[in-house]
Design a protein around this motif. Sequence first.
Motif, mmCIF file in Angstrom:
data_model
loop_
_atom_site.group_PDB
_atom_site.id
_atom_site.type_symbol
_atom_site.label_atom_id
_atom_site.label_comp_id
_atom_site.label_asym_id
_atom_site.label_seq_id
_atom_site.Cartn_x
_atom_site.Cartn_y
_atom_site.Cartn_z
ATOM 1 N N TYR A 47 0.837 -1.202 0.000
ATOM 2 C CA TYR A 47 0.000 0.000 0.000
ATOM 3 C C TYR A 47 0.873 1.255 0.000
ATOM 4 C CZ TYR A 47 -4.344 -2.558 0.934
ATOM 5 O OH TYR A 47 -5.442 -3.376 0.845
ATOM 6 N N GLN A 48 1.926 1.245 0.847
ATOM 7 C CA GLN A 48 2.825 2.391 0.917
ATOM 8 C C GLN A 48 3.575 2.590 -0.399
ATOM 9 O OE1 GLN A 48 4.967 0.943 4.393
ATOM 10 N NE2 GLN A 48 4.351 2.767 5.524
ATOM 11 N N ILE A 49 4.084 1.485 -0.937
ATOM 12 C CA ILE A 49 4.829 1.561 -2.195
ATOM 13 C C ILE A 49 3.929 2.043 -3.329
ATOM 14 C CG2 ILE A 49 5.968 0.151 -3.964
ATOM 15 C CD1 ILE A 49 7.074 -1.563 -1.641
ATOM 16 N N CYS A 50 2.696 1.545 -3.367
ATOM 17 C CA CYS A 50 1.738 1.958 -4.395
ATOM 18 C C CYS A 50 1.450 3.449 -4.298
ATOM 19 C CB CYS A 50 0.461 1.135 -4.253
ATOM 20 S SG CYS A 50 -0.839 1.574 -5.433
ATOM 21 N N ASN A 51 1.188 3.928 -3.091
ATOM 22 C CA ASN A 51 0.872 5.341 -2.902
ATOM 23 C C ASN A 51 2.056 6.225 -3.289
ATOM 24 O OD1 ASN A 51 -1.372 7.096 -1.577
ATOM 25 N ND2 ASN A 51 0.537 7.922 -0.753
ATOM 26 N N PHE A 52 3.252 5.814 -2.884
ATOM 27 C CA PHE A 52 4.459 6.573 -3.220
ATOM 28 C C PHE A 52 4.675 6.612 -4.731
ATOM 29 C CE2 PHE A 52 9.173 6.713 -3.726
ATOM 30 C CZ PHE A 52 9.367 7.997 -3.232
ATOM 31 N N SER A 53 4.444 5.488 -5.401
ATOM 32 C CA SER A 53 4.637 5.406 -6.850
ATOM 33 C C SER A 53 3.661 6.306 -7.595
ATOM 34 C CB SER A 53 4.478 3.956 -7.316
ATOM 35 O OG SER A 53 5.406 3.098 -6.678
ATOM 36 N N ILE A 54 2.403 6.329 -7.160
ATOM 37 C CA ILE A 54 1.410 7.211 -7.797
ATOM 38 C C ILE A 54 1.838 8.661 -7.664
ATOM 39 C CG2 ILE A 54 -0.975 8.029 -7.731
ATOM 40 C CD1 ILE A 54 -1.783 5.247 -6.727
ATOM 41 N N ASN A 55 2.326 9.048 -6.470
ATOM 42 C CA ASN A 55 2.773 10.417 -6.253
ATOM 43 C C ASN A 55 3.954 10.777 -7.149
ATOM 44 O OD1 ASN A 55 1.671 12.130 -3.666
ATOM 45 N ND2 ASN A 55 1.262 9.957 -3.444
ATOM 46 N N GLU A 56 4.820 9.796 -7.421
ATOM 47 C CA GLU A 56 5.982 10.058 -8.269
ATOM 48 C C GLU A 56 5.583 10.435 -9.697
ATOM 49 O OE1 GLU A 56 9.939 7.787 -7.169
ATOM 50 O OE2 GLU A 56 8.299 6.378 -7.447
ATOM 51 N N VAL A 57 4.530 9.800 -10.217
ATOM 52 C CA VAL A 57 4.174 10.007 -11.631
ATOM 53 C C VAL A 57 2.916 10.857 -11.802
ATOM 54 C CG1 VAL A 57 5.242 7.820 -12.280
ATOM 55 C CG2 VAL A 57 2.794 7.875 -11.749
ATOM 56 N N PHE A 58 2.339 11.346 -10.703
ATOM 57 C CA PHE A 58 1.048 12.021 -10.789
ATOM 58 C C PHE A 58 1.130 13.302 -11.616
ATOM 59 C CE2 PHE A 58 -2.384 14.732 -8.964
ATOM 60 C CZ PHE A 58 -3.453 13.949 -9.373
ATOM 61 N N VAL A 59 2.149 14.113 -11.384
ATOM 62 C CA VAL A 59 2.281 15.364 -12.142
ATOM 63 C C VAL A 59 2.472 15.071 -13.627
ATOM 64 C CG1 VAL A 59 3.735 17.389 -12.522
ATOM 65 C CG2 VAL A 59 3.130 16.709 -10.203
ATOM 66 N N ARG A 60 3.235 14.018 -13.933
ATOM 67 C CA ARG A 60 3.412 13.619 -15.324
ATOM 68 C C ARG A 60 2.073 13.255 -15.952
ATOM 69 N NH1 ARG A 60 7.131 8.491 -17.387
ATOM 70 N NH2 ARG A 60 6.411 8.489 -19.542
ATOM 71 N N SER A 61 1.238 12.527 -15.215
ATOM 72 C CA SER A 61 -0.080 12.144 -15.733
ATOM 73 C C SER A 61 -0.959 13.363 -15.977
ATOM 74 C CB SER A 61 -0.771 11.191 -14.757
ATOM 75 O OG SER A 61 -0.049 9.989 -14.620
ATOM 76 N N ILE A 62 -0.929 14.303 -15.038
ATOM 77 C CA ILE A 62 -1.743 15.517 -15.186
ATOM 78 C C ILE A 62 -1.273 16.335 -16.383
ATOM 79 C CG2 ILE A 62 -2.358 17.714 -14.115
ATOM 80 C CD1 ILE A 62 -3.799 15.280 -12.960
ATOM 81 N N ASN A 63 0.046 16.487 -16.533
ATOM 82 C CA ASN A 63 0.574 17.249 -17.672
ATOM 83 C C ASN A 63 0.189 16.596 -18.998
ATOM 84 O OD1 ASN A 63 1.775 19.157 -16.024
ATOM 85 N ND2 ASN A 63 3.762 18.127 -15.992
ATOM 86 N N THR A 64 0.291 15.270 -19.058
ATOM 87 C CA THR A 64 -0.086 14.552 -20.277
ATOM 88 C C THR A 64 -1.562 14.755 -20.592
ATOM 89 O OG1 THR A 64 1.600 12.869 -19.854
ATOM 90 C CG2 THR A 64 -0.146 12.299 -21.404
ATOM 91 N N THR A 65 -2.385 14.706 -19.551
ATOM 92 C CA THR A 65 -3.825 14.885 -19.745
ATOM 93 C C THR A 65 -4.150 16.277 -20.274
ATOM 94 O OG1 THR A 65 -4.308 13.326 -17.957
ATOM 95 C CG2 THR A 65 -6.069 14.821 -18.604
ATOM 96 N N ILE A 66 -3.522 17.294 -19.686
ATOM 97 C CA ILE A 66 -3.780 18.669 -20.119
ATOM 98 C C ILE A 66 -3.388 18.851 -21.580
ATOM 99 C CG2 ILE A 66 -3.087 21.077 -19.811
ATOM 100 C CD1 ILE A 66 -2.826 20.492 -16.819
ATOM 101 N N VAL A 67 -2.211 18.339 -21.938
ATOM 102 C CA VAL A 67 -1.711 18.500 -23.309
ATOM 103 C C VAL A 67 -2.634 17.821 -24.314
ATOM 104 C CG1 VAL A 67 0.151 17.836 -24.877
ATOM 105 C CG2 VAL A 67 0.694 18.815 -22.654
ATOM 106 N N THR A 68 -3.191 16.660 -23.949
ATOM 107 C CA THR A 68 -4.057 15.940 -24.889
ATOM 108 C C THR A 68 -5.495 16.467 -24.879
ATOM 109 O OG1 THR A 68 -4.428 14.248 -23.173
ATOM 110 C CG2 THR A 68 -2.710 13.813 -24.794
#
Length: 320
Positions: A226-247
């Motif tokens: 659970y901790q590793i999953c949450n940490f991993s999502i936080n690592e890539v979350f900004v990348r996901s948001i930026n990709t979404t905005i651009v598309t």
Amino acid sequence: MRSHFSFEIPFIGHRRQFLGLSCVLVVLAIVGLLARGLVFGIEFRGGTEMDFRSTGDVTIEQMRGALESVGEGSATVQTAVTEGEPGFLVRSDTTDPATANAHAADAAGSLGLAADSYTVTTIGPDWGTDVTRSSAAAFAVAILAIILYVTVRYEFKMSLTAVCALLHDLVITLGVYAWFQIAISPNVVAALLTIMGYSLYDTVVEFNRMDENARQLKDGVHRTYYQICNFSINEVFVRSINTTIVTVVPVVALLAIGGTTLRDFAFAMLVGELLGTYSSFAVASPLLAMWKTREPKWAKLEARYGESAAKAASGEKSGE
């Protein structure tokens, strides 16, 4: 890679709320599909599409009246705008090209419209059957290819949770089309297939970080899945948001100023892209974490560091 935030957003801590919201949306979508059903374009069921342009002050009631007078009383009429000029998009069940053209000409004449102010497209039912069969085959092949790829690259549990997120996105998107009675056209099918690729991309990015962190992360804080999953999502979350905005930006532009055909594609893409971003951290990753935590290795760590996991999931720092 590290999180862009000074603290971890507790995505996994709110997994029950996310999954609950998704269940509600899926149920509403299924109710819409069962109660109202999908409206298929003439490409799937056969029929005629009449595109009336530059109709001036003609109202939708006048257009319906003109169509009824020529024998197209069951046709559906929608307002449309082409190059800034008002018009109408008419769909009927007429499959004979000569009859359809005659009806369109008579309707245009009764409304005082020019002879070149409309176009007529007629599609036979056999062609529609072929399109339906091809679309279903494309979806089946895409799902199987996704399961195979993710299983080979990562593991089978990741492939199933990724497919669950894909189905979540597709069912809700179709539910929106059912509730608003928007016609399903080949462009919409193309958009749905594109949505599958987009949703999978976002999910695989998170799964890749989770896979690497589960094997390599030894920071003494993130011990449970659970901790590793949450940490991993936080690592890539900004990348996901930026990709979404651009598309999303060009899709919104198509939706705002594109023609009727482009709007069909753009609307499905807009709904699907937003759902794809949401489902990656709110559906796919939580389901995987819940499933992985049942494995003996991760179950022992959860039992040992359960309190720390609860603090991490609620956004607190370990040891406070």
